[in-house]
Design an enzyme around this catalytic site. Structure first.
Site, PDB file in Angstrom:
ATOM      1  N   ASP A  77       6.226  -4.341  -2.490  1.00 39.53           N
ATOM      2  CA  ASP A  77       5.912  -3.013  -2.731  1.00 39.53           C
ATOM      3  C   ASP A  77       4.279  -2.710  -2.192  1.00 39.53           C
ATOM      4  O   ASP A  77       3.426  -3.761  -2.188  1.00 39.53           O
ATOM      5  CB  ASP A  77       6.141  -2.612  -4.095  1.00 39.53           C
ATOM      6  N   ALA A  88       0.765  -0.441  -3.065  1.00 39.18           N
ATOM      7  CA  ALA A  88      -0.405   0.004  -4.171  1.00 39.18           C
ATOM      8  C   ALA A  88      -1.186   1.033  -3.755  1.00 39.18           C
ATOM      9  O   ALA A  88      -1.670   1.170  -2.426  1.00 39.18           O
ATOM     10  CB  ALA A  88      -0.917  -1.054  -4.722  1.00 39.18           C
ATOM     11  N   ASP A  89      -1.650   2.045  -4.557  1.00 38.03           N
ATOM     12  CA  ASP A  89      -2.733   2.828  -4.075  1.00 38.03           C
ATOM     13  C   ASP A  89      -4.193   2.323  -4.390  1.00 38.03           C
ATOM     14  O   ASP A  89      -5.023   2.573  -3.599  1.00 38.03           O
ATOM     15  CB  ASP A  89      -2.724   4.223  -5.100  1.00 38.03           C
ATOM     16  N   GLY A 139       2.918   8.290  -3.966  1.00 39.63           N
ATOM     17  CA  GLY A 139       3.951   8.557  -3.117  1.00 39.63           C
ATOM     18  C   GLY A 139       5.054   9.133  -4.128  1.00 39.63           C
ATOM     19  O   GLY A 139       6.026   9.608  -3.599  1.00 39.63           O
ATOM     20  N   GLU A 152      10.098   2.224  -9.260  1.00 42.22           N
ATOM     21  CA  GLU A 152       9.235   0.954  -8.856  1.00 42.22           C
ATOM     22  C   GLU A 152       8.876  -0.332  -9.944  1.00 42.22           C
ATOM     23  O   GLU A 152       8.986  -1.171  -9.565  1.00 42.22           O
ATOM     24  CB  GLU A 152       7.795   1.430  -7.929  1.00 42.22           C
TER      25      GLU A 152
END
Length: 322
Positions: free
Chosen positions: A136, A138-139, A152, A158
């Site tokens: 995954d 990440a911001d 998002g 998640e």
């Protein structure tokens, strides 16, 4: 072969999920205007960095004998799926073996399907099944591998997938690498029940986020953005979050004057009635969770950062450093 990022995301994301401006920016890189920088970044360079990080992460953490693998949401994971497909083409699974991929939402399911891979819904997993790994994005990621996620609008699912995986492996580009969370990324996404959003906003103001806002579509008449659970997202800015090292050095991180640590703020927000989940992925990683008798953890065991110079920097949990 997987199509270009812009065309893939345009076709896989429903119109109601993201503002139209997102599609415009993906299709026309020079129009990008990000809140993380006053200068528009070189989007081609960023996408190249994401792709190299994804291929490196998949090379080191995926193999064809795995049965269940989690696939997160967002643009970075498009490259993760591309890397997995390429791996399977070169290294077919054993006879009679099926590789199943668990999406974190509608969008990631479409990416899996369009790559010709087999999706399986989280709630269709056998009761005793664990995911070998989940990939995954990440911001933002801090030096302790805590992450902000949910930019998002995928958040709750998640975290479900990460916590049922033996390890969460994060893929990101160089912009996401920060010493502390909320350095460049402006806010913490919070998934909330629609009926409770006003009361959640009020309580967030009381604990140090006076500018928390309900995330809405760019076209006002379409209303708030909704998650796959039909919940709303609140984006809550706070002061830069402190780390465990800051606390060891004597810094107060209990909310006084709006100053929080990652762990204390995540716990405080989760206490608010109406909050489903908080976009802070922290606490135990998968290896630590299994050592404690749990199935998985929400903090990544490793983060792969694609760099501007074409290299990939890997930051692993200290106990897993090679």
């Amino acid at each position: 072969m997987i199509r270009s990022l812009a065309s893939l995301i345009r076709s896989s994301l429903p119109h109601t999920r993201l503002p139209a401006t997102v599609y415009h920016r993906l299709a026309h890189p020079r129009t990008l205007n990000t809140t993380m920088s006053s200068k528009a970044p070189d989007l081609d360079k960023i996408e190249s960095a994401k792709r190299k990080a994804a291929f490196k992460a998949v090379e080191e953490h995926f193999n064809s004998s795995m049965r269940f693998v989690g696939i997160g949401s967002g643009s970075t994971i498009v490259y993760g799926v591309e890397a997995i497909k390429a791996h399977l083409e070169k290294n077919p699974p054993p006879p009679n073996h099926m590789n199943w991929f668990v999406p974190t939402g509608w969008n990631s399911r479409k990416v899996i399907e369009q790559a010709g891979l087999l999706p399986i819904a989280f709630d269709s997993l056998p009761g005793d099944a664990l995911l070998e790994v989940c990939f995954d994005g990440a911001d933002e990621v801090d030096e302790d591998l805590n992450c902000i996620k949910g930019g998002g609008a995928c958040l709750f699912q998640e975290k479900l997938v990460a916590c049922r995986s033996k390890k969460f492996v994060c893929i990101a580009d160089y912009r996401k690498d920060q010493k502390r969370l909320l350095t460049n990324w402006p806010s913490i996404p919070i998934e909330v029940a629609p009926i409770a959003h006003a009361s959640v906003l009020r309580e967030l103001r009381l604990i140090g986020s006076p500018d928390a806002k309900l995330r809405e579509h760019s076209l006002a008449k379409t209303g708030p953005i909704q998650t796959d659970q039909s919940f709303y997202i609140i984006d809550a800015p706070f002061k830069t979050l402190l780390s465990p090292l800051d606390e060891k050095n004597g810094s107060r991180a209990d909310g006084k004057d709006g100053v929080w640590s990652v762990d204390t703020l995540a716990a405080r927000i989760k206490q608010i009635n109406g909050v489903l989940e908080v976009g802070l992925f922290h606490g135990l990683n998968g290896a630590q969770a299994q050592a404690a008798g749990m199935q998985g953890g929400q903090r990544p065991v490793a983060v792969y950062f694609g760099l501007e110079d074409g290299e990939v920097m890997v930051r692993r949990a200290p106990e897993l450093e090679k």
